[in-house]
Design a protein around this motif. Structure first.
Motif, PDB file in Angstrom:
ATOM      1  N   LYS A 123       0.831  -1.203   0.000  1.00 38.03           N
ATOM      2  CA  LYS A 123       0.000   0.000   0.000  1.00 38.03           C
ATOM      3  C   LYS A 123       0.861   1.246   0.000  1.00 38.03           C
ATOM      4  CE  LYS A 123      -2.258  -1.651   3.626  1.00 38.03           C
ATOM      5  NZ  LYS A 123      -3.127  -1.692   4.783  1.00 38.03           N
ATOM      6  N   PRO A 124       0.407   2.308  -0.674  1.00 39.15           N
ATOM      7  CA  PRO A 124       1.182   3.558  -0.680  1.00 39.15           C
ATOM      8  C   PRO A 124       1.165   4.228   0.695  1.00 39.15           C
ATOM      9  CG  PRO A 124      -0.914   3.874  -1.796  1.00 39.15           C
ATOM     10  CD  PRO A 124      -0.816   2.423  -1.471  1.00 39.15           C
ATOM     11  N   HIS A 125       2.203   4.967   0.971  1.00 40.12           N
ATOM     12  CA  HIS A 125       2.295   5.749   2.208  1.00 40.12           C
ATOM     13  C   HIS A 125       2.243   7.215   1.831  1.00 40.12           C
ATOM     14  CE1 HIS A 125       3.264   2.296   4.730  1.00 40.12           C
ATOM     15  NE2 HIS A 125       3.909   1.845   3.673  1.00 40.12           N
TER      16      HIS A 125
ATOM     17  N   PRO B 102       4.902   4.753  -6.557  1.00 37.49           N
ATOM     18  CA  PRO B 102       4.414   3.423  -6.959  1.00 37.49           C
ATOM     19  C   PRO B 102       5.529   2.632  -7.624  1.00 37.49           C
ATOM     20  CG  PRO B 102       3.608   5.109  -8.458  1.00 37.49           C
ATOM     21  CD  PRO B 102       4.339   5.821  -7.358  1.00 37.49           C
ATOM     22  N   GLY B 103       5.451   1.315  -7.514  1.00 39.52           N
ATOM     23  CA  GLY B 103       6.401   0.436  -8.177  1.00 39.52           C
ATOM     24  C   GLY B 103       5.948   0.146  -9.597  1.00 39.52           C
ATOM     25  N   ALA B 104       6.612  -0.766 -10.255  1.00 40.35           N
ATOM     26  CA  ALA B 104       6.279  -1.159 -11.622  1.00 40.35           C
ATOM     27  C   ALA B 104       4.847  -1.677 -11.688  1.00 40.35           C
ATOM     28  CB  ALA B 104       7.255  -2.226 -12.117  1.00 40.35           C
ATOM     29  N   ASN B 105       4.135  -1.272 -12.693  1.00 39.43           N
ATOM     30  CA  ASN B 105       2.751  -1.697 -12.918  1.00 39.43           C
ATOM     31  C   ASN B 105       1.821  -1.390 -11.749  1.00 39.43           C
ATOM     32  OD1 ASN B 105       3.557  -2.777 -15.411  1.00 39.43           O
ATOM     33  ND2 ASN B 105       4.122  -4.702 -14.424  1.00 39.43           N
ATOM     34  N   GLY B 106       2.211  -0.467 -10.878  1.00 39.69           N
ATOM     35  CA  GLY B 106       1.379  -0.064  -9.762  1.00 39.69           C
ATOM     36  C   GLY B 106       1.083  -1.170  -8.763  1.00 39.69           C
ATOM     37  N   GLN B 107       1.879  -2.255  -8.787  1.00 36.78           N
ATOM     38  CA  GLN B 107       1.588  -3.389  -7.914  1.00 36.78           C
ATOM     39  C   GLN B 107       2.101  -3.202  -6.488  1.00 36.78           C
ATOM     40  OE1 GLN B 107       3.125  -6.838  -9.852  1.00 36.78           O
ATOM     41  NE2 GLN B 107       1.533  -6.878 -11.399  1.00 36.78           N
ATOM     42  N   HIS B 108       3.192  -2.531  -6.326  1.00 38.96           N
ATOM     43  CA  HIS B 108       3.774  -2.302  -5.011  1.00 38.96           C
ATOM     44  C   HIS B 108       4.219  -0.852  -4.923  1.00 38.96           C
ATOM     45  CE1 HIS B 108       4.192  -6.698  -5.410  1.00 38.96           C
ATOM     46  NE2 HIS B 108       3.877  -6.666  -4.127  1.00 38.96           N
ATOM     47  N   CYS B 109       4.630  -0.450  -3.740  1.00 38.60           N
ATOM     48  CA  CYS B 109       5.062   0.928  -3.529  1.00 38.60           C
ATOM     49  C   CYS B 109       6.399   0.950  -2.801  1.00 38.60           C
ATOM     50  CB  CYS B 109       4.023   1.665  -2.688  1.00 38.60           C
ATOM     51  SG  CYS B 109       2.411   1.713  -3.448  1.00 38.60           S
ATOM     52  N   TRP B 110       7.082   2.054  -2.981  1.00 39.74           N
ATOM     53  CA  TRP B 110       8.337   2.315  -2.287  1.00 39.74           C
ATOM     54  C   TRP B 110       8.153   3.604  -1.505  1.00 39.74           C
ATOM     55  CZ3 TRP B 110      12.074  -1.302  -2.672  1.00 39.74           C
ATOM     56  CH2 TRP B 110      12.005  -2.186  -3.739  1.00 39.74           C
ATOM     57  N   ALA B 111       8.748   3.686  -0.336  1.00 38.23           N
ATOM     58  CA  ALA B 111       8.668   4.908   0.458  1.00 38.23           C
ATOM     59  C   ALA B 111       9.957   5.081   1.248  1.00 38.23           C
ATOM     60  CB  ALA B 111       7.473   4.852   1.411  1.00 38.23           C
ATOM     61  N   GLY B 112      10.374   6.335   1.385  1.00 35.67           N
ATOM     62  CA  GLY B 112      11.571   6.656   2.142  1.00 35.67           C
ATOM     63  C   GLY B 112      11.199   7.298   3.467  1.00 35.67           C
ATOM     64  N   PHE B 113      11.756   6.773   4.551  1.00 33.44           N
ATOM     65  CA  PHE B 113      11.456   7.265   5.894  1.00 33.44           C
ATOM     66  C   PHE B 113      12.728   7.769   6.569  1.00 33.44           C
ATOM     67  CE2 PHE B 113       7.844   4.631   5.058  1.00 33.44           C
ATOM     68  CZ  PHE B 113       6.799   5.198   5.784  1.00 33.44           C
ATOM     69  N   HIS B 114      12.594   8.886   7.265  1.00 34.43           N
ATOM     70  CA  HIS B 114      13.688   9.458   8.053  1.00 34.43           C
ATOM     71  C   HIS B 114      13.358   9.242   9.527  1.00 34.43           C
ATOM     72  CE1 HIS B 114      16.848  12.146   9.322  1.00 34.43           C
ATOM     73  NE2 HIS B 114      15.987  12.851  10.016  1.00 34.43           N
ATOM     74  N   ILE B 115      14.287   8.661  10.274  1.00 39.87           N
ATOM     75  CA  ILE B 115      14.082   8.432  11.702  1.00 39.87           C
ATOM     76  C   ILE B 115      14.186   9.780  12.421  1.00 39.87           C
ATOM     77  CG2 ILE B 115      14.967   7.318  13.788  1.00 39.87           C
ATOM     78  CD1 ILE B 115      16.033   5.067  11.910  1.00 39.87           C
ATOM     79  N   ILE B 116      13.111  10.148  13.106  1.00 39.46           N
ATOM     80  CA  ILE B 116      13.086  11.445  13.778  1.00 39.46           C
ATOM     81  C   ILE B 116      13.144  11.330  15.300  1.00 39.46           C
ATOM     82  CG2 ILE B 116      11.948  12.673  11.898  1.00 39.46           C
ATOM     83  CD1 ILE B 116       9.306  12.401  13.461  1.00 39.46           C
TER      84      ILE B 116
END
Length: 110
Positions: free
Chosen positions: A44-46, A79-93
């Protein structure tokens, strides 16, 4: 694009999953990890600019470390290829000192 990371990131062969601390919902799997943050692979997207309180849970206990609790800010989501998965970058705060030490143990293992 300028890389503003202060610490190098490590691709992980460990299975590290991220869970919302309050709901217990799985947010995704860690693709790479550093002392500053992580990249998440998920179904799922974040939403960017969202802070999550979460647990990084290792499938394998490493030197007594199986879980790390922290707060992280989602900096970006794509979104990833073909909208099947997602990538997200998180910064530890926000991370307690003992949890930061546990994170260092995992990073040394990678």
């Amino acid at each position: 694009m300028e890389d503003r990371r202060q610490h190098s990131r490590h691709h992980t062969e460990l299975q590290l999953e991220v869970f919302d601390l309050h709901s217990g919902q799985c947010l995704g799997r860690v693709a790479d990890l550093s002392a500053d943050g992580f990249m998440l692979f998920s179904d799922k997207p974040h939403r960017a600019d969202t802070v999550v309180e979460c647990r990084l849970v290792s499938e394998q206990v490493i030197d007594g470390v199986g879980e790390i609790q922290l707060r992280a800010d989602c900096l970006w989501s794509r979104p990833g290829a073909n909208g099947q998965h997602c990538w997200a970058g998180f910064h530890i705060i926000d991370i307690e000192q003992d949890q930061a030490a546990a994170l260092d143990v995992l990073l040394k293992h990678l």
